[in-house]
Design a protein around this motif. Structure first.
Motif, PDB file in Angstrom:
ATOM      1  N   HIS C 287      34.460  39.678  44.342  1.00 17.87           N
ATOM      2  CA  HIS C 287      34.890  38.650  43.391  1.00 17.87           C
ATOM      3  C   HIS C 287      35.404  39.321  42.101  1.00 17.87           C
ATOM      4  N   HIS C 288      35.231  40.638  42.009  1.00 12.26           N
ATOM      5  CA  HIS C 288      35.860  41.372  40.907  1.00 12.26           C
ATOM      6  C   HIS C 288      37.278  41.795  41.288  1.00 12.26           C
ATOM      7  N   ILE C 353      34.246  31.431  37.238  1.00 11.66           N
ATOM      8  CA  ILE C 353      35.153  32.529  37.586  1.00 11.66           C
ATOM      9  C   ILE C 353      34.946  33.014  39.006  1.00 11.66           C
ATOM     10  N   ASP C 359      39.740  32.227  38.245  1.00  7.37           N
ATOM     11  CA  ASP C 359      39.735  33.657  37.949  1.00  7.37           C
ATOM     12  C   ASP C 359      41.155  34.199  37.757  1.00  7.37           C
ATOM     13  N   HIS C 363      40.514  36.378  34.738  1.00 12.40           N
ATOM     14  CA  HIS C 363      40.204  37.772  35.057  1.00 12.40           C
ATOM     15  C   HIS C 363      40.798  38.739  34.024  1.00 12.40           C
ATOM     16  N   ILE C 368      36.247  36.683  30.432  1.00 11.53           N
ATOM     17  CA  ILE C 368      35.283  37.489  31.187  1.00 11.53           C
ATOM     18  C   ILE C 368      34.335  38.218  30.224  1.00 11.53           C
TER      19      ILE C 368
END
Ligand code: CU
Ligand code: CU
Lengths: 216, 128, 517
Positions: C287-288, C353, C359, C363, C368
């Motif tokens: 998810h990053h 997010i 996101d 992002h 964030i």
């Protein structure tokens, strides 16, 4: 902030719905939990002559409070999935194709037919987009990982060396939008900006047919 | 009930399930599948160790009504209170690593010192 | 001096961890102050780009690897043997190796400041290929990798030690289902470390091979792949987030129960949720990487959402513990309330997010930055201060001043929210992370001004805390074994405890041995 309410692309409008759903759900859950915490702090402050209760658990209640978030999360996933799928799907035959290359620390935009523009940190380049046309952008990187971010479109995609990322954008408002690299890429990352200029389709076509000399 | 055996068995099953699910949902993606596969294998390994350790260990803590005769402290074994070797092992590790990057001579010297320190530490801990 | 350098007792090592993490905390806080000074005004020139990049890299690295994560593990070093009635950790010498690897590793990272070309400047994530370039970041970047490699090995060793101690060194009567929640959370953390840290050590070694021995793991020109770095890094990186939060969940649970005068509500739920969080957190790393276009976004979105459920269980159980209790708003309790209020915001923005369409906008922006500071700063750091106020008398034998403590809490809470709430809006206004300057567009100047003022308030609060510590140590008023009327085993021995913790082990017949008397 205003881009959240009025995104400049049609994909942005779809994603705005996701923001609205999650913000609403988040505020509802947050207020409920805050209310419970503050209720405890007010109602159960230590006072002389009142003994604390001794209960240690309450399985039906605990299971209920695990089941409710589960259902909520399921619904949120359904919303996410429905909104994301069409955005991730690039159209098979876009009306326009542009290739964008990120490098330290600026951008190069190639419209085909020899029309190429590039910039520097001090002279950020312009990316012209035709209003209302679904445009496919193919994103590459010449050195390290960058990210192509247009705040007005509520969208970004990474430019990664060795791979090409393709996505569609359909601008819905004419205008000039300050955009930038979002992924840290070294010394002048802070100045790696560019301008997205959404122009009427006719002006865009004139720009291409003039070989890039007639700037819209 | 040896809780920690159950705990590791459950985590191992979960790890396998996660790896399998990932394989089917994102099957073109080999890196993540490999990582999750390794993780699942590590969890199975630890679960296996937990079973073996549980068979051989005689745990005071697991009987809810264990009498207090076997008081902790000295009874559980004698614990060392000081040793000079740990800080030397740590320093030699740093020097060996730095030497590998910048100076082969330092790497060899510190590496030999590291082995010596580990050996002395092992010998010392066999005594106390 | 020699006494501390050669110590192997878990309490001495715990104190070494606490003191060194607090020292790193002061440095990292000053670096945060520099960041906020630079960003206080648009187009500021206090720091140049290269200086700023070093400052934010060292701030993030220190807070994550050298403060929040090791403080939890260090406190566990001190408390776990006391809480389960053990005389020491299972492997005292291994424990000492761990603390020295940690301290030397941390100093190595900062030694980069003296290197030609300056300290590491590739962010705490050190993405390859950026971190493999040698220009600008020479030996400093190498020292960063070397130092953190030592820290990661230290964390793995200490986790093995903690697990063995918890499983095999419990006192008579201390069954697994009686150990305090803090110890349980540490057990879950240790399992997580064992799964997540080896890939980190591997990826750092790969970068060093590329930098020095001619490797090309992440260079597409030679068939390498930059995405591989991100996979390996985040396979560690997301679990690391929970290594930085699970111990603090445990701290909050103990403090809330003590100051509500009620046993922990839903003990079994607390344990199961800790392991559920640990397990799920191993399946969410990408998810990053939602914006890379190289991962299965729906899979990682779904698993990330699921973590909200066990986290929700924890909130229900904390509220259930306070419910119909007798709540005393001590400083430690106030910090735990602050933890809940802040962490909830971090949790809710975290679920946001985890949804890729959100996101895509959020992002790598200040949205964030806001999110993770609400979890790790407003969450873990507040619990860290709660833990210091709660266990300070046990560890150092003197009590911190409560009035000053409450002022510290008020300043930190107000300052924290003033600093980080505006960042959510900065992100939506178009401010990216890790930029050393920004143009005066939209409301950016105003929002950044508020954030920098908030940071100043936090600085005053932090300074007040250290004044409090110095004053308490100089006052030297001894404290009784159980100053807060706590329920777990550590409160049944002297403050500070004797060398092997208990002269005579108290009977353990429930989860609240000190309240059974
Ligand atoms: Cu950049
Ligand atoms: Cu994460």
């Amino acid at each position: 902030m205003r881009w959240l309410f009025d995104p400049a692309s049609q994909q942005g409008v779809a994603m705005r719905a996701d923001w609205y759903v999650f913000v609403a759900a988040g505020i509802a859950v947050g207020l409920f939990v805050y209310a419970a915490i503050f209720w405890c702090l007010i109602a159960y402050r230590r006072r002389t002559g009142r003994e604390p209760a001794a209960f240690k658990n309450n399985p039906p209640l605990e299971i209920t409070y695990a089941a409710i978030p589960f259902l909520l999360v399921l619904a949120l996933f359904a919303v996410t999935f429905a909104i994301e799928m069409p955005i991730d799907e690039a159209a098979a035959s876009p009306q326009q194709r542009i290739s964008a290359t990120a490098f330290r620390w600026s951008w190069q935009f190639d419209y085909g037919g020899g029309v190429v523009s590039s910039g520097t940190t001090m002279q950020p380049p312009a990316l012209y987009l035709p209003l209302g046309r679904t445009t496919e952008i193919a994103l590459r990187s010449a050195d390290v990982t960058h990210s192509f971010w247009v705040p007005a479109f509520l969208f970004k995609r990474d430019a990664i060396p060795g791979m090409t990322n393709v996505f569609d954008v359909t601008p819905r408002h004419a205008g000039t939008y300050l955009s930038r690299c979002a992924q840290f890429c070294g010394l002048e990352h802070g100045l790696m900006t560019f301008y997205v200029k959404v122009v009427p389709a006719a002006a865009f076509d004139r720009y291409l047919s003039s070989g890039g000399t007639q700037k819209p | 009930m040896k809780t920690f055996v159950g705990l590791f068995a459950a985590s191992a099953l979960f790890g396998i399930a996660l790896a399998v699910a990932y394989w089917f949902v994102a099957h073109e993606e080999a890196t993540g599948a490999a990582l999750l596969g390794c993780m699942a294998a590590a969890l199975v390994f630890t679960a296996g160790y937990a079973v073996v350790a549980e068979r051989s260990a005689d745990l005071d803590g697991d009987d809810p009504n264990e009498p207090l005769e076997r008081v902790a402290g000295e009874e559980l074994g004698i614990f060392t209170t000081r040793s000079a070797w740990p800080i030397l092992v740590a320093s030699c590790s740093l020097l060996t690593l730095a030497g590998t990057l910048w100076s082969p001579a330092l790497a060899v010297a510190a590496g030999i010192a590291l082995i010596l320190c580990c050996w002395r530490l092992g010998a010392e801990s066999a005594r106390v | 001096m020699i006494e501390w350098l050669t110590a192997t007792n878990h309490k001495k090592i715990g104190i070494l961890y606490i003191v060194s993490t607090l020292a790193f905390f002061v440095v990292a806080s000053l670096l945060a102050g520099l960041i906020r000074a630079q960003l206080a005004r648009p187009e500021n020139t206090l720091l140049d780009a290269h200086q700023y990049n070093q400052v934010f890299t060292l701030h993030g690295t220190a807070m994550i690897f050298l403060v929040i994560a090791p403080f939890g593990i260090g406190l566990a070093n001190y408390l776990v043997p006391l809480q389960i009635g053990a005389p020491d950790m299972a492997f005292p010498r291994l424990n000492a190796i761990g603390v020295w690897l940690f301290i030397l590793g941390g100093l190595t990272v900062f030694a980069g400041l003296a290197a030609y070309g300056g300290a590491a400047a590739a962010g705490w994530t050190a993405y390859a290929p950026l971190s493999e370039l040698t220009e600008g970041t020479g030996a400093g970047q190498d020292l960063w990798f070397v130092g953190l490699l030592l820290v990661s090995v230290s964390t793995i060793l200490t986790s093995i030690n903690l697990l063995v101690t918890i499983f095999l060194f419990r006192a008579p009567g201390m069954t697994m289902w009686r150990i305090p929640i803090f110890t349980w959370e540490i057990a879950a953390t240790a399992v997580l470390v064992l799964m997540a840290f080896p890939p980190l050590a591997a990826v750092f070694a790969m970068v060093l091979i590329d930098r020095h021995l001619g490797g090309h793991f992440f260079d597409p020109a030679y068939g390498g792949n930059p995405i591989l770095y991100q996979h390996l890094f985040w396979f560690f990186g997301h679990p690391e987030v929970y290594v930085m939060i699970l111990p603090y969940f445990g701290i909050v649970t103990e403090i809330v129960a003590t100051f509500s005068r009620k046993p922990v509500f839903g003990y079994v739920g607390m344990v199961l949720s800790a392991f559920a969080i640990a397990g799920l957190s191993l399946g969410v790393w990408a998810h990053h990487m939602f914006t890379t276009g190289a991962v299965s976004n729906p899979f990682f979105a779904a698993v990330s959402f699921l973590i909200a459920i066990p986290t929700g269980v924890k909130f229900v159980n904390w509220i259930g513990t306070m419910w119909k209790g007798s709540i005393e708003l001590s400083t430690a309790m106030l910090f735990c309330i602050g933890f809940m209020l802040n962490f909830l915001i971090g949790g809710i923005t975290g679920v946001m997010i985890a949804s890729p369409p959100i996101d895509y906008a959020a992002h790598d922006t200040y949205f964030i930055v806001q999110h993770f500071h609400y979890t790790i700063g407003g969450g873990s750091m507040f619990a860290l201060f709660g833990a210091l106020f709660f266990w300070f008398p046990k560890i150092f034998g003197v009590r911190l001043d409560e009035r000053m403590g409450k002022w510290t809490f008020a300043l930190l809470f107000a300052g924290f929210n003033a600093t980080f709430l505006p960042m959510a809006f900065m992100g939506l206004e178009g401010m990216a992370r890790r930029v050393y300057t920004y143009p005066p567009i939209g409301h950016l100047a105003l929002l950044n001004g508020i954030a920098s003022f908030g940071a100043l308030v936090m600085g005053v609060g932090t300074a007040l805390f250290f004044i409090n510590v110095v004053a308490a140590v100089r006052r030297r008023v001894p404290v009784p074994p159980n100053p807060w009327d706590g329920y777990s085993l550590e409160w049944l021995t002297a403050s500070p405890p004797p060398e092997f913790n208990f002269h005579e082990l108290p009977p353990i017949r429930s989860r609240i041995p000190a309240w059974d008397r």
